[in-house]
Design a protein around this motif. Structure first.
Motif, PDB file in Angstrom:
ATOM      1  N   UNK A   1     -13.154  -8.076  -3.549  1.00  0.00           N
ATOM      2  CA  UNK A   1     -14.209  -8.124  -2.676  1.00  0.00           C
ATOM      3  C   UNK A   1     -14.337  -9.341  -1.996  1.00  0.00           C
ATOM      4  N   UNK A   2     -13.164 -10.182  -1.723  1.00  0.00           N
ATOM      5  CA  UNK A   2     -12.846 -11.227  -0.932  1.00  0.00           C
ATOM      6  C   UNK A   2     -12.352 -10.914   0.512  1.00  0.00           C
ATOM      7  N   UNK A   3     -13.411 -10.573   1.126  1.00  0.00           N
ATOM      8  CA  UNK A   3     -13.394  -9.829   2.578  1.00  0.00           C
ATOM      9  C   UNK A   3     -12.966 -10.807   3.622  1.00  0.00           C
ATOM     10  N   UNK A   4     -13.355 -11.790   3.537  1.00  0.00           N
ATOM     11  CA  UNK A   4     -12.858 -12.687   4.578  1.00  0.00           C
ATOM     12  C   UNK A   4     -11.385 -13.256   4.301  1.00  0.00           C
ATOM     13  N   UNK A   5     -10.993 -13.219   3.203  1.00  0.00           N
ATOM     14  CA  UNK A   5      -9.456 -13.645   2.833  1.00  0.00           C
ATOM     15  C   UNK A   5      -8.763 -12.523   3.011  1.00  0.00           C
ATOM     16  N   UNK A   6      -9.080 -11.349   2.824  1.00  0.00           N
ATOM     17  CA  UNK A   6      -8.258  -9.913   3.153  1.00  0.00           C
ATOM     18  C   UNK A   6      -8.185  -9.897   4.535  1.00  0.00           C
ATOM     19  N   UNK A   7      -9.250 -10.185   5.512  1.00  0.00           N
ATOM     20  CA  UNK A   7      -9.035 -10.093   6.769  1.00  0.00           C
ATOM     21  C   UNK A   7      -8.096 -10.952   7.333  1.00  0.00           C
ATOM     22  N   UNK A   8      -7.789 -12.162   6.824  1.00  0.00           N
ATOM     23  CA  UNK A   8      -6.923 -13.249   7.180  1.00  0.00           C
ATOM     24  C   UNK A   8      -5.522 -12.796   6.863  1.00  0.00           C
ATOM     25  N   UNK A   9      -5.535 -12.399   5.584  1.00  0.00           N
ATOM     26  CA  UNK A   9      -4.255 -11.737   5.039  1.00  0.00           C
ATOM     27  C   UNK A   9      -3.574 -10.461   5.735  1.00  0.00           C
ATOM     28  N   UNK A  10      -4.662  -9.573   5.886  1.00  0.00           N
ATOM     29  CA  UNK A  10      -4.043  -8.372   6.734  1.00  0.00           C
ATOM     30  C   UNK A  10      -3.927  -8.625   7.954  1.00  0.00           C
ATOM     31  N   UNK A  11      -4.274  -9.619   8.634  1.00  0.00           N
ATOM     32  CA  UNK A  11      -3.952  -9.888  10.041  1.00  0.00           C
ATOM     33  C   UNK A  11      -2.469 -10.642  10.163  1.00  0.00           C
ATOM     34  N   UNK A  12      -2.089 -11.361   9.268  1.00  0.00           N
ATOM     35  CA  UNK A  12      -0.852 -12.063   9.136  1.00  0.00           C
ATOM     36  C   UNK A  12       0.300 -10.947   8.893  1.00  0.00           C
ATOM     37  N   UNK A  13      -0.323 -10.042   7.964  1.00  0.00           N
ATOM     38  CA  UNK A  13       0.711  -8.896   7.698  1.00  0.00           C
ATOM     39  C   UNK A  13       0.957  -8.176   8.720  1.00  0.00           C
ATOM     40  N   UNK A  14      -0.118  -7.788   9.615  1.00  0.00           N
ATOM     41  CA  UNK A  14      -0.006  -7.042  10.819  1.00  0.00           C
ATOM     42  C   UNK A  14       0.920  -7.674  11.696  1.00  0.00           C
ATOM     43  N   UNK A  15       1.058  -8.939  12.170  1.00  0.00           N
ATOM     44  CA  UNK A  15       1.737  -9.802  12.882  1.00  0.00           C
ATOM     45  C   UNK A  15       3.251  -9.622  12.580  1.00  0.00           C
ATOM     46  N   UNK A  16       3.509  -9.837  11.279  1.00  0.00           N
ATOM     47  CA  UNK A  16       4.842  -9.567  10.485  1.00  0.00           C
ATOM     48  C   UNK A  16       5.290  -8.540  10.771  1.00  0.00           C
ATOM     49  N   UNK A  17       4.523  -7.363  10.381  1.00  0.00           N
ATOM     50  CA  UNK A  17       5.071  -6.008  10.738  1.00  0.00           C
ATOM     51  C   UNK A  17       5.483  -5.798  12.093  1.00  0.00           C
ATOM     52  N   UNK A  18       4.633  -6.348  13.056  1.00  0.00           N
ATOM     53  CA  UNK A  18       4.666  -6.100  14.605  1.00  0.00           C
ATOM     54  C   UNK A  18       6.110  -6.884  14.958  1.00  0.00           C
TER      55      UNK A  18
END
Length: 394
Positions: free
Chosen positions: A354-371
């Motif tokens: 339930x660390x949603x702020x950290x999850x948002x940042x981490x998913x964003x970085x993952x999205x950029x790497x996948x892209x």
């Protein structure tokens, strides 16, 4: 006897002399008459230099014979490739087998640069059998006869691949094929087999039938057999555990093959075997003991495999520790897909906590790497990113 002189001064460079027992006379000629005199002097020269000429002819014949074998085996290889390109499959297979037979029969008579044709022909045989397996796996529906045919093609693929590995082992001390050529050839084959397995997984997901599931499992078992056969031939430098003297040393090929094997074992849910592969990777790169001898890039690739394992096991404590360690690695240049996988699993870990702020940042970085990698998984990661943002604002 008469001496016929047509010039008051004579030089050895300008004149040549011959003596004939039959005529009992001397005769000279200048350099301008050499062409005519060569015809009249042929018998004498052949008598005087007969032995030397015979030796030169024998040597020349041997060179021509060796050159002929070099040309023949090269022509046979490219003729077989042309037959392959013309879709004459069986004739092409026979042609490559002929190349192998020619080198086996005349190997000692070939130049060193012409002794690679067996390696090239064996590679082509593997790729041709692999192409047949790929075509069989591409079909959506299959019958019992189709399954039997596919099993036969898989068997032929493994046999040809084992022949290639046997040849590499037998010629490892001759330096006929360079380590770079071996690494490039084996990697290209394993990449194609991996792509075949991935395509089979997609087909199985799109057509959820017993036949599709059987085909997927068959491809995985085939891939597993090829990885294990490869690791029996190649080992990293400094690894003397149960290694036969004929085993080839190639760090990069051993490492890449083990990573592929680990990923396959993860997909097959073979947890125990996967743990052993990870231990081998860590031990041989000095990470487990804290030696730090491996590059940061290799370290991140191993961490990505290990994080997948902990995520499946729901071992949050080890997962969090390893994720933090991976994010602190500096200096490496891993593939963007490797970073994306680590970041995506780290984002899921934060979501569960339930660390949603950290999850948002981490998913964003993952999205950029996948892209950056051009991976379609970026769409899945984008969904996680939106979900994490919604939970964070609620």
């Amino acid at each position: 006897r008469r001496i016929i002189i047509s010039s008051p001064t004579m030089s050895d460079d300008d004149y040549s002399y011959t003596y004939s027992d039959e005529e009992g006379s001397y005769h000279y000629s200048d350099a301008s008459d050499n062409d005519d005199n060569d015809a009249s002097m042929g018998d004498d020269n052949s008598n005087n230099n007969g032995d030397n000429n015979n030796n030169e002819d024998d040597s020349s014949n041997d060179d021509m014979e060796h050159a002929s074998y070099d040309i023949q085996i090269e022509n046979a290889y490219y003729e077989a490739k042309q037959l392959r390109d013309d879709m004459n499959r069986q004739e092409a297979l026979d042609g490559f087998e002929h190349v192998i037979t020619m080198q086996r029969e005349h190997g000692d008579e070939l130049k060193s640069s012409s002794r690679k044709w067996t390696f090239k022909a064996l590679k082509q045989l593997v790729k041709m059998h692999l192409g047949s397996s790929s075509a069989a796996s591409a079909t959506c529906t299959s019958t019992a006869d189709d399954n039997n045919q596919e099993q036969l093609q898989d068997s032929q693929l493994l046999q040809s691949y084992n022949r290639l590995l046997d040849y590499i082992m037998s010629s490892s001390g001759d330096n006929i094929v360079t380590p770079n050529e071996i690494e490039k050839g084996i990697n290209s084959i394993l990449e194609r087999v991996s792509s075949l397995a991935i395509a089979s997984n997609y087909n199985s997901a799109a057509h959820s039938s017993a036949a599709s599931a059987d085909a997927t499992e068959m491809n995985r078992q085939q891939l597993l057999a090829m990885y294990e056969a490869t690791l029996k031939v190649f080992r990293p430098k400094g690894d003397d555990s149960d290694a036969a003297p004929a085993v080839c040393v190639n760090d990069r090929l051993w490492f890449k093959t083990n990573l592929k094997l680990g990923q396959l074992l993860y997909e097959m849910n073979e947890t125990y075997k996967l743990q052993n592969v990870i231990k081998d990777l860590l031990r041989n790169y000095g990470i487990e003991s804290g030696g730090g001898s491996s590059s940061s890039t290799h370290l991140l690739e191993i961490y990505a495999l290990q994080i997948q394992l902990y995520s499946r096991q729901k071992d949050t404590k080890k997962l969090r520790e390893l994720f933090r360690r991976a994010m602190r690695v500096e200096g490496g240049i891993p593939h963007p897909r490797t970073l994306a996988l680590i970041q995506e699993l780290g984002g899921k870990m934060h979501m569960e906590s339930r660390e949603f702020e950290m999850a948002t940042k981490t998913f964003f970085q993952a999205f950029k790497s996948y892209d950056e990698a051009g991976d379609p998984s970026r769409l899945r990661c984008l969904k996680y990113l939106v979900m994490a943002g919604m939970f964070g604002r609620s």
